[in-house]
Design a protein around this motif. Structure first.
Motif, PDB file in Angstrom:
ATOM      1  N   ASN A 144       0.812  -1.215   0.000  1.00 49.41           N
ATOM      2  CA  ASN A 144       0.000   0.000   0.000  1.00 49.41           C
ATOM      3  C   ASN A 144       0.848   1.268   0.000  1.00 49.41           C
ATOM      4  O   ASN A 144       0.308   2.369   0.021  1.00 49.41           O
ATOM      5  CB  ASN A 144      -0.923   0.003   1.224  1.00 49.41           C
ATOM      6  N   GLU A 145       2.177   1.094   0.003  1.00 51.28           N
ATOM      7  CA  GLU A 145       3.133   2.204  -0.007  1.00 51.28           C
ATOM      8  C   GLU A 145       2.935   3.119   1.196  1.00 51.28           C
ATOM      9  O   GLU A 145       2.942   4.341   1.105  1.00 51.28           O
ATOM     10  CB  GLU A 145       3.047   2.993  -1.315  1.00 51.28           C
ATOM     11  N   VAL A 146       2.740   2.478   2.341  1.00 49.51           N
ATOM     12  CA  VAL A 146       2.667   3.178   3.620  1.00 49.51           C
ATOM     13  C   VAL A 146       3.594   2.458   4.601  1.00 49.51           C
ATOM     14  O   VAL A 146       3.890   1.273   4.420  1.00 49.51           O
ATOM     15  CB  VAL A 146       1.228   3.204   4.193  1.00 49.51           C
ATOM     16  N   PRO A 147       4.069   3.143   5.642  1.00 46.71           N
ATOM     17  CA  PRO A 147       4.896   2.465   6.646  1.00 46.71           C
ATOM     18  C   PRO A 147       4.101   1.376   7.364  1.00 46.71           C
ATOM     19  O   PRO A 147       2.910   1.548   7.638  1.00 46.71           O
ATOM     20  CB  PRO A 147       5.271   3.585   7.624  1.00 46.71           C
ATOM     21  N   VAL A 148       4.783   0.283   7.657  1.00 44.82           N
ATOM     22  CA  VAL A 148       4.157  -0.825   8.376  1.00 44.82           C
ATOM     23  C   VAL A 148       4.872  -1.019   9.713  1.00 44.82           C
ATOM     24  O   VAL A 148       6.094  -1.154   9.766  1.00 44.82           O
ATOM     25  CB  VAL A 148       4.190  -2.120   7.549  1.00 44.82           C
ATOM     26  N   VAL A 149       4.085  -1.015  10.761  1.00 40.46           N
ATOM     27  CA  VAL A 149       4.568  -1.155  12.133  1.00 40.46           C
ATOM     28  C   VAL A 149       4.150  -2.526  12.654  1.00 40.46           C
ATOM     29  O   VAL A 149       3.092  -3.032  12.271  1.00 40.46           O
ATOM     30  CB  VAL A 149       3.963  -0.048  13.030  1.00 40.46           C
TER      31      VAL A 149
END
Length: 277
Positions: free
Chosen positions: A192-197
């Motif tokens: 999704n081209e977002v940071p993953v935590v």
């Protein structure tokens, strides 16, 4: 070398050149007027020492409690004001949960990141309200959802004008009283081209206990943490407390504050190797 992705609009990335994961950490909930500052100060010392970007997290109110007599906070405004003071005093970004649409604009006055609890990750009106504040929105993946399904949460936030989004893995329901972590979630949600935590403490929760108080398995925190950074997650989420046994919420799956530095030391070392291969 696989360096950490630079997301310039996320306020927790204070050390953009370190290549380290970022850290979201703090107590489960604001319990009093003193301990949150002590916890934030100690975590900031550790993070600066290790060059790990840091955001302080605490809930100003806990809404999804099993029992009617469970501790929910010291008062909404009191809790929010403490978060705002921590933000100003230590010049660090602050994260807190919201549970309904009306909370979004109110909490946004005091914090940098609005966090959507896992149980509410499909609540369109809540995602919309968070997006419309212009704050970073961190959505915890529902224990009942596949990582692929989280693209819909991302799309909802973008539809309502949100630009800065994070997704957090926190385990998947396994039976009635356990969670498991599928680390395929990290690369899948990164699509999704977002940071993953990866939340390495809530992932070890033992929910739905007969006594109405969630259990946990804190001895496995390092195990989950090692796997998370080895899979090149962008951030690590840790709930911590000076005395977890006497914490007023989620004590059974929290990391003692005096163990944070040693754990992060090991996770940073593993992360650097993982990003080089």
């Amino acid at each position: 070398m696989k360096t950490a992705v630079n997301y310039p609009n996320l306020p927790m990335l204070r050390h953009t050149d370190t290549g380290n994961f970022f850290l979201i950490a703090g107590p489960c909930v604001i319990e009093d007027e003193k301990s949150p500052f002590q916890i934030a100060e100690r975590l900031l010392e550790i993070a600066d020492k290790l060059n790990v970007p840091f955001a302080f997290k605490a809930s100003y109110r806990k809404a999804n409690r099993s029992r009617v007599d469970s501790f929910t906070g010291i008062g909404d405004w009191e809790g929010l004001e403490i978060l705002g003071q921590i933000r100003e005093r230590y010049n660090i970004p602050v994260v807190t949960d919201i549970h309904n649409e009306t909370e979004a604009a109110t909490a946004a006055q005091f914090v940098d990141v609005l966090q959507i609890p896992a149980f509410l990750c499909r609540q369109t009106s809540l995602l919309a309200a968070a997006a419309e504040t212009g704050k970073v929105v961190n959505v915890k993946k529902g224990q009942f959802l596949s990582p692929e399904a989280m693209r819909h949460a991302v799309n909802k936030i973008k539809y309502y004008g949100g630009k800065d989004i994070m997704l957090t893995e926190r385990g998947t329901t396994f039976g009635y009283q356990d969670l498991v972590v599928d680390f395929r979630s990290v690369p899948i949600m990164k699509r999704n081209e977002v940071p993953v935590v990866v939340d390495i403490t809530h992932s070890l929760q033992k929910p739905n206990q007969p006594n109405g108080i969630s259990g946990g398995d804190p001895e496995m925190i390092e195990t989950i943490g090692r796997a998370a950074v080895a899979n090149c997650c962008d951030g690590v989420f840790i709930e911590t407390h000076p005395d977890p046994k006497n914490a007023k919420s989620d004590g059974d799956n929290m990391l003692p504050l005096d163990k944070v530095e040693a754990l992060l030391n090991r996770l940073v070392a593993i992360s650097r190797v993982a990003r080089e291969v």
